[in-house]
Design a protein around this motif. Structure first.
Motif, PDB file in Angstrom:
ATOM      1  N   VAL A 120       0.816  -1.142  -0.029  1.00  0.00           N
ATOM      2  CA  VAL A 120      -0.202   0.031   0.024  1.00  0.00           C
ATOM      3  C   VAL A 120       0.896   1.281  -0.027  1.00  0.00           C
ATOM      4  O   VAL A 120       0.784   2.146  -0.680  1.00  0.00           O
ATOM      5  N   TRP A 121       1.956   1.354   0.893  1.00  0.00           N
ATOM      6  CA  TRP A 121       2.734   2.401   0.827  1.00  0.00           C
ATOM      7  C   TRP A 121       3.741   2.735  -0.228  1.00  0.00           C
ATOM      8  O   TRP A 121       3.720   3.803  -0.632  1.00  0.00           O
ATOM      9  N   LEU A 122       4.068   1.535  -0.838  1.00  0.00           N
ATOM     10  CA  LEU A 122       4.880   1.873  -2.273  1.00  0.00           C
ATOM     11  C   LEU A 122       3.793   2.322  -3.167  1.00  0.00           C
ATOM     12  O   LEU A 122       4.510   3.152  -4.043  1.00  0.00           O
ATOM     13  N   GLU A 123       2.763   1.795  -3.290  1.00  0.00           N
ATOM     14  CA  GLU A 123       1.778   2.345  -4.307  1.00  0.00           C
ATOM     15  C   GLU A 123       1.238   3.625  -3.992  1.00  0.00           C
ATOM     16  O   GLU A 123       1.197   4.435  -4.917  1.00  0.00           O
ATOM     17  N   LYS A 124       1.697   4.222  -2.805  1.00  0.00           N
ATOM     18  CA  LYS A 124       1.328   5.536  -2.236  1.00  0.00           C
ATOM     19  C   LYS A 124       2.316   6.716  -3.006  1.00  0.00           C
ATOM     20  O   LYS A 124       2.210   7.584  -3.624  1.00  0.00           O
ATOM     21  N   LEU A 125       3.691   6.090  -2.650  1.00  0.00           N
ATOM     22  CA  LEU A 125       4.877   6.919  -2.806  1.00  0.00           C
ATOM     23  C   LEU A 125       5.287   6.750  -4.247  1.00  0.00           C
ATOM     24  O   LEU A 125       5.776   7.907  -4.902  1.00  0.00           O
ATOM     25  N   ALA A 126       4.934   5.462  -5.052  1.00  0.00           N
ATOM     26  CA  ALA A 126       5.440   5.377  -6.391  1.00  0.00           C
ATOM     27  C   ALA A 126       4.305   4.782  -6.975  1.00  0.00           C
ATOM     28  O   ALA A 126       4.326   3.504  -7.763  1.00  0.00           O
ATOM     29  N   PRO A 127       3.229   5.370  -7.577  1.00  0.00           N
ATOM     30  CA  PRO A 127       1.985   4.370  -7.911  1.00  0.00           C
ATOM     31  C   PRO A 127       2.350   4.107  -9.361  1.00  0.00           C
ATOM     32  O   PRO A 127       2.747   4.710 -10.223  1.00  0.00           O
ATOM     33  N   TRP A 129       9.735  15.170   7.585  1.00  0.00           N
ATOM     34  CA  TRP A 129       9.874  14.283   6.441  1.00  0.00           C
ATOM     35  C   TRP A 129       9.372  13.222   6.502  1.00  0.00           C
ATOM     36  O   TRP A 129       8.494  12.636   5.810  1.00  0.00           O
ATOM     37  N   LEU A 130       9.932  12.355   7.356  1.00  0.00           N
ATOM     38  CA  LEU A 130       9.600  11.011   7.776  1.00  0.00           C
ATOM     39  C   LEU A 130       8.128  10.596   8.277  1.00  0.00           C
ATOM     40  O   LEU A 130       7.724   9.880   7.596  1.00  0.00           O
ATOM     41  N   GLU A 131       7.917  11.482   8.695  1.00  0.00           N
ATOM     42  CA  GLU A 131       6.490  11.757   9.404  1.00  0.00           C
ATOM     43  C   GLU A 131       5.445  11.951   8.258  1.00  0.00           C
ATOM     44  O   GLU A 131       4.529  11.450   8.283  1.00  0.00           O
ATOM     45  N   LYS A 132       5.808  12.614   7.291  1.00  0.00           N
ATOM     46  CA  LYS A 132       5.135  12.984   6.065  1.00  0.00           C
ATOM     47  C   LYS A 132       5.101  11.772   5.176  1.00  0.00           C
ATOM     48  O   LYS A 132       3.861  11.243   4.664  1.00  0.00           O
ATOM     49  N   LEU A 133       6.190  10.993   5.019  1.00  0.00           N
ATOM     50  CA  LEU A 133       6.289  10.007   4.177  1.00  0.00           C
ATOM     51  C   LEU A 133       5.629   8.720   4.552  1.00  0.00           C
ATOM     52  O   LEU A 133       5.085   8.042   4.155  1.00  0.00           O
ATOM     53  N   LEU A 157       8.643  14.000  -3.685  1.00  0.00           N
ATOM     54  CA  LEU A 157       8.911  13.549  -2.331  1.00  0.00           C
ATOM     55  C   LEU A 157       9.747  14.382  -1.402  1.00  0.00           C
ATOM     56  O   LEU A 157       9.561  14.315  -0.269  1.00  0.00           O
ATOM     57  N   ALA A 158      10.639  15.118  -2.109  1.00  0.00           N
ATOM     58  CA  ALA A 158      11.456  16.298  -1.302  1.00  0.00           C
ATOM     59  C   ALA A 158      11.902  17.147  -1.947  1.00  0.00           C
ATOM     60  O   ALA A 158      12.689  17.647  -2.469  1.00  0.00           O
ATOM     61  N   PRO A 159      10.674  18.130  -2.153  1.00  0.00           N
ATOM     62  CA  PRO A 159      10.719  19.404  -3.095  1.00  0.00           C
ATOM     63  C   PRO A 159      11.863  20.464  -2.385  1.00  0.00           C
ATOM     64  O   PRO A 159      12.041  20.531  -1.443  1.00  0.00           O
ATOM     65  N   ASN A 194      20.118  23.758   0.704  1.00  0.00           N
ATOM     66  CA  ASN A 194      20.113  22.340   0.289  1.00  0.00           C
ATOM     67  C   ASN A 194      19.635  21.284   1.033  1.00  0.00           C
ATOM     68  O   ASN A 194      20.014  20.265   0.905  1.00  0.00           O
ATOM     69  N   ALA A 195      18.739  21.724   1.789  1.00  0.00           N
ATOM     70  CA  ALA A 195      18.108  20.665   2.702  1.00  0.00           C
ATOM     71  C   ALA A 195      17.385  19.343   1.859  1.00  0.00           C
ATOM     72  O   ALA A 195      17.736  18.347   2.070  1.00  0.00           O
ATOM     73  N   ASP A 196      16.711  20.057   0.695  1.00  0.00           N
ATOM     74  CA  ASP A 196      16.282  18.910  -0.224  1.00  0.00           C
ATOM     75  C   ASP A 196      17.130  17.833  -0.656  1.00  0.00           C
ATOM     76  O   ASP A 196      16.807  16.704  -0.971  1.00  0.00           O
ATOM     77  N   ALA A 197      18.460  18.464  -0.885  1.00  0.00           N
ATOM     78  CA  ALA A 197      19.534  17.450  -1.382  1.00  0.00           C
ATOM     79  C   ALA A 197      19.994  16.547  -0.557  1.00  0.00           C
ATOM     80  O   ALA A 197      20.013  15.322  -0.705  1.00  0.00           O
ATOM     81  N   HIS A 198      19.887  16.940   0.775  1.00  0.00           N
ATOM     82  CA  HIS A 198      20.103  15.704   1.761  1.00  0.00           C
ATOM     83  C   HIS A 198      19.102  14.666   1.724  1.00  0.00           C
ATOM     84  O   HIS A 198      19.580  13.316   2.006  1.00  0.00           O
TER      85      HIS A 198
END
Lengths: 138, 138, 138
Positions: A65-72, B66-70, C70-72, C87-91
């Motif tokens: 379910v999670w992978l389909e949400k992140l990368a459908p 970020w992890l709480e969002k994903l 996922l990490a704009p 550069n937080a998004d790059a991390h």
């Protein structure tokens, strides 16, 4: 230094499926004769993964379910890779789950925590694919 | 070939917490006597991570958000793994952060870039857990 | 046991860019003289990645769009790390793509599947940065 190589082959009936390969990797460690060393297990395909997590069916459902949400997967048209193909999502899902694991070998056995199980994660199945086990040590 | 093994133990007061273990891993490399080789550090638990990034508190806050969002912890009922447990999100968060790092050892020291720091990432704390350091080389 | 070390240097004109380094890594394996062993390739910077996937421009575009979802990058103010930096998004992007790959060396060559290509993934470019190749084996 000793080294050992083995391929694990799969032909899974579903597009996405997780297979516990811990026993096959343990057998490779035994066959290698290595007592102290490192064991690499990697998918040889870029739409599949090798990772370590729990062998619990509820969690495996959560991963799906999670992978389909992140990368459908669908709509297929959302990905530019999907000109002739339809598996762009599988490249992304495998990126999250990881290509490989590296494990310690100690006193002739895989040095894993109590709940660590090794999985082959298929994200574009229904054809023959493989993972590589490579062991080096002494 | 030389090999060396060490466990790093943690019992962190918070559910989620990052711990810089670079110094402990450097000490293990010293103790191993290995001059040229590889150093694996991995979580031995499937709700924890070992990863390399910056030791900067703003970034650590960004990781938490970020992890709480994903892979949000709550509501616990959104995950099937959470029948008897409530830590499905920790399995997912650790998947994003990674189980392990493999580092080069060169001239007797960890061969890291200037800002690379090694972290143990706890996502289901408040109990005793551990990471493994395994070194092979010469 | 043999060991070999090489740095790969980059100074890329764009903030985000993928560079195929498979040929450079193959050359390092040749230079090492190792026939059986392991090859580690890792970014030495915490805003860059080394990963394995397909060398296909449509997929590379999909990665760019997906990582921005996922990490704009923007707004820069959404990240606490972006006090003096932006550069937080790059991390975060590098965390998804991974720091390193470990590959088998078999019979003197990288033991890769037919479509596996090694990439340096830059997420905060326009300055000199590097990746490390470390090989051990026999």
């Amino acid at each position: 230094m000793k080294s050992y190589r083995k391929e694990l082959w799969f032909e899974l009936p579903r597009r996405r499926q997780l297979v516990n390969v811990t026993r096959e990797v343990e057998a490779a460690v035994q066959a290698s004769g290595v007592r102290e060393g490192l064991c690499l297990v990697n998918a040889m395909h870029i739409t599949a993964s090798v990772f370590i997590n729990d062998d619990e069916s509820g969690l495996h459902h959560d991963f799906e379910v999670w992978l389909e949400k992140l990368a459908p997967e669908k709509p297929h048209s959302q990905y530019r890779h999907n000109g002739a193909e339809d598996n762009a999502d599988a490249h992304l899902k495998r990126t999250i789950m990881g290509r490989e694991v590296v494990m310690a070998i100690t006193e002739g056995a895989l040095d894993l925590g109590p709940w660590e199980q090794i999985f082959y994660g298929e994200f574009d199945g229904r054809r023959r694919k493989r993972a590589l086990v490579k062991i080096i040590g002494e």
